[in-house]
Design a protein around this motif. Structure first.
Motif, PDB file in Angstrom:
ATOM      1  N   THR A 136     -53.572  76.624  41.702  1.00 27.02           N
ATOM      2  CA  THR A 136     -54.838  76.991  42.397  1.00 27.02           C
ATOM      3  C   THR A 136     -54.218  78.077  43.571  1.00 27.02           C
ATOM      4  O   THR A 136     -54.478  77.838  44.579  1.00 27.02           O
TER       5      THR A 136
ATOM      6  N   THR B 238     -49.802  83.999  45.326  1.00 29.25           N
ATOM      7  CA  THR B 238     -49.488  83.347  46.542  1.00 29.25           C
ATOM      8  C   THR B 238     -48.113  83.392  47.221  1.00 29.25           C
ATOM      9  O   THR B 238     -48.011  83.329  48.537  1.00 29.25           O
TER      10      THR B 238
ATOM     11  N   SER C  93     -56.058  76.995  52.391  1.00 28.79           N
ATOM     12  CA  SER C  93     -55.664  77.580  51.191  1.00 28.79           C
ATOM     13  C   SER C  93     -54.377  77.138  50.753  1.00 28.79           C
ATOM     14  O   SER C  93     -53.519  76.466  51.528  1.00 28.79           O
ATOM     15  N   SER C  94     -54.132  77.503  49.514  1.00 31.10           N
ATOM     16  CA  SER C  94     -52.577  76.866  48.884  1.00 31.10           C
ATOM     17  C   SER C  94     -51.662  77.933  49.720  1.00 31.10           C
ATOM     18  O   SER C  94     -50.407  77.283  50.120  1.00 31.10           O
ATOM     19  N   SER C  95     -51.960  79.261  50.025  1.00 27.99           N
ATOM     20  CA  SER C  95     -50.863  79.795  50.698  1.00 27.99           C
ATOM     21  C   SER C  95     -50.619  79.505  52.036  1.00 27.99           C
ATOM     22  O   SER C  95     -49.637  79.328  52.747  1.00 27.99           O
TER      23      SER C  95
ATOM     24  N   ARG D 107     -60.742  72.261  44.945  1.00 26.99           N
ATOM     25  CA  ARG D 107     -61.655  73.248  44.799  1.00 26.99           C
ATOM     26  C   ARG D 107     -61.884  73.557  43.024  1.00 26.99           C
ATOM     27  O   ARG D 107     -62.977  74.310  43.052  1.00 26.99           O
TER      28      ARG D 107
ATOM     29  N   GLU E 163     -60.398  76.775  54.914  1.00 27.74           N
ATOM     30  CA  GLU E 163     -59.430  77.888  55.724  1.00 27.74           C
ATOM     31  C   GLU E 163     -58.136  77.238  55.134  1.00 27.74           C
ATOM     32  O   GLU E 163     -57.085  77.955  55.199  1.00 27.74           O
TER      33      GLU E 163
ATOM     34  N   LEU F  80     -48.250  86.235  49.703  1.00 22.63           N
ATOM     35  CA  LEU F  80     -48.893  85.867  50.850  1.00 22.63           C
ATOM     36  C   LEU F  80     -48.040  84.953  51.740  1.00 22.63           C
ATOM     37  O   LEU F  80     -48.151  84.999  53.075  1.00 22.63           O
TER      38      LEU F  80
ATOM     39  N   THR G  21     -48.268  77.004  41.446  1.00 26.49           N
ATOM     40  CA  THR G  21     -49.541  76.743  41.740  1.00 26.49           C
ATOM     41  C   THR G  21     -50.167  77.142  40.597  1.00 26.49           C
ATOM     42  O   THR G  21     -49.915  77.961  39.942  1.00 26.49           O
TER      43      THR G  21
ATOM     44  N   ASP H 153     -54.632  81.306  45.949  1.00 29.81           N
ATOM     45  CA  ASP H 153     -55.676  81.854  46.723  1.00 29.81           C
ATOM     46  C   ASP H 153     -56.444  82.935  45.990  1.00 29.81           C
ATOM     47  O   ASP H 153     -57.802  82.839  46.169  1.00 29.81           O
TER      48      ASP H 153
ATOM     49  N   THR I  11     -54.595  73.262  46.013  1.00 28.62           N
ATOM     50  CA  THR I  11     -55.709  73.000  46.395  1.00 28.62           C
ATOM     51  C   THR I  11     -56.758  72.679  45.205  1.00 28.62           C
ATOM     52  O   THR I  11     -57.728  73.190  45.002  1.00 28.62           O
TER      53      THR I  11
END
Ligand code: UT7
Length: 329
Positions: free
Chosen positions: A93, A101, A61-63, A155, A59, A104, A91, A95, A152
Motif C-alpha cells: 500500500t 515509499t 500514509s504508509s510513508s 485503504r 494524513e 519518500l 509495502t 503512497d 495502510t
C-alpha cells in the motif's frame, strides 16, 4: 596471507508506529452494522483472535507511518539518519505508484544518497526486505540499512465484505540492520508460488487516468489458511537447518500476524510451547508487511526478546509468498 574478516549483519535497533485511531471489534461491528454488514466481536475473536486494530487517517500514509517507525529504530540503534546508506520499504500500500515509499521516507529523514527502494511481497515483504538487506551488507554494498514494513491496508479493503474487512489494520515497524563482525542473521529462506496468485489479491490498476479492475482486497480465506500453516512449518525447519541448528535452538517465534489460530498451529507443529510464540494480532490485527517488525519491536521493548536470543521471523501471504529469517539478537 591474511584473509579479510567475515562480515555479518545484525539488528541493532527496532521501532514501530501505529495510527492514532484505535477501533475495537465492538465499535467496528456497530459501524458495519449501520451499513447492513453483520459481524460481531464474538465471531472476530473466535475465528481470528483479533480484538482491535488501528486505522490510518488520510494524513497517516504508509510513508508517514514508516518514517515514524524508522526514526525510533535509528534512535534505538544510537545512530543518526545520515549513517543510513540503504532503505528498503516492504509495502503493498505505497503512497503512490511511484516514487517508491522508500524514497519518500528517505526525504522525510533528510537522507541523501544511498539506495532506496520498495519490496512488494505482500505479507512476506518484511522478511524479503530483511533478506535483501542482509545480502547487501554481507557483500559490502551497505553498512547501515533501514528495513521497514509499512502498510495502510484500510485503504484497499472492501468495507462491505465482512470476510476480509474485519481482519486488517494499519501500522509500521522498522529495524536498523548494521554490518558487524558478530553473526546476527544466521540464515534466511524465501519462496514464492505464483500459481496461487488468485487466492489473495488486489487486482486493480491505474490505466489511462482511471482505475481498472477490482481495486479492493479479495481473499479465499480457507485456501490461504491451509497453505499458510503448511509452509510456515516447512520454512522454519528449512531455515534452522541452513543455520546448522534445530528447532530446539529457537528462543522465540515471530510469525506473520494474520490469525491466532495459524500462529498456534505453527507453534504446535514445530513443537514449540505457546509462550515462545509472540502474538500481537489481538491488538494490531493483520498489518501485512508491518506485522513482523511491529511484533518484534513490541517483544524487544517489553524485555521478552533479549540480546543473544535466537528469533525466527516468518512471513506468508499474497503472491503466494513465504519466507523465514533466523536472527540472533
Ligand atoms: O495476511 C495474509 C494471510 N491471511 C490469512 O492468513 C488469512 C487466513 N484465513 C483465515 O484466517 C480464515 O479463513 C478467516 C478468518 C478469513 C475466516 O475464518 P473461517 O473459519 O475460514 O470462516 P469461513 O470463511 O469458513 O466462514 C464461516 C462463516 C460463514 O458463514 P456460513 O457460510 O457458515 O453461514 C461466513 O459467511 O462465517 C461467516 N463470516 C462471518 N460472520 C461474521 C465470514 N466473515 C464473517 C464476519 N462476521 N466478519
Amino acid at each position: 596471507m591474511t584473509s579479510s574478516p567475515r562480515v555479518y549483519s545484525r539488528i541493532v535497533g527496532t521501532g514501530s508506529a501505529l495510527p492514532e485511531r484505535l477501533v475495537d471489534n465492538a465499535t467496528l461491528a456497530a459501524e458495519l452494522g449501520a451499513r447492513g454488514v453483520e459481524t460481531s466481536d464474538d465471531w472476530i475473536v473466535a475465528r481470528t483472535g483479533i480484538r482491535q486494530r488501528y486505522i490510518a487517517s488520510p494524513e497517516e500514509s504508509s510513508s508517514v507511518l514508516g518514517t515514524r517507525a524508522a526514526r525510533m529504530a535509528i534512535e534505538t540503534a544510537g545512530l543518526a539518519p545520515g549513517d543510513i546508506d540503504l532503505i528498503i520499504v516492504a509495502t503493498s500500500t505505497p503512497d503512490f505508484v511511484f516514487p517508491s515509499t522508500a524514497c519518500l521516507v528517505q526525504r522525510a529523514l533528510g537522507i541523501v544518497g544511498g539506495a532506496a527502494f520498495d519490496v512488494q511481497a505482500v505479507c512476506s515483504g518484511f522478511v524479503y526486505g530483511l533478506t535483501v538487506a542482509d545480502a547487501m551488507i554481507r557483500t559490502g554494498s551497505a553498512r547501515h540499512a533501514l528495513v521497514i514494513g509499512a502498510e495502510t491496508f484500510s485503504r484497499i479493503l472492501d468495507w462491505n465484505d465482512r470476510g476480509t474487512c474485519v481482519l486488517f489494520g494499519d501500522g509500521a515497524g522498522a529495524v536498523v540492520l548494521s554490518a558487524s563482525d558478530r553473526p546476527g542473521i544466521l540464515a534466511a529462506k524465501l519462496h514464492a508460488d505464483g500459481r496461487h496468485e488468485a487466492i489473495l489479491r488486489t487486482a486493480g490498476n491505474v490505466s489511462h487516468g482511471s482505475i481498472t479492475g477490482h481495486p479492493f482486497l479479495t481473499m479465499d480465506g480457507q485456501a490461504v489458511f491451509k497453505l499458510a500453516v503448511g509452509v510456515l512449518d516447512e520454512v522454519a525447519r528449512e531455515t534452522v537447518a541452513a543455520a546448522g541448528l534445530t528447532v530446539a535452538d529457537i528462543d522465540w517465534l515471530v510469525p506473520h500476524q494474520a490469525n491466532v489460530r495459524i500462529l498456534q498451529a505453527t507453534g504446535r507443529r514445530l513443537g514449540l510451547p505457546a509462550e515462545k510464540v509472540i502474538v500481537t494480532v489481538d491488538r494490531h490485527a493483520n498489518t501485512s508487511a508491518a506485522s513482523v517488525p511491529l511484533a518484534l519491536d513490541v517483544a524487544m521493548r517489553d524485555g521478552r526478546i533479549r540480546e543473544g536470543h535466537r528469533v525466527m521471523l516468518q512471513g506468508v501471504g499474497g503472491g503466494f509468498t513465504w519466507g523465514a529469517v533466523l536472527v540472533q539478537i
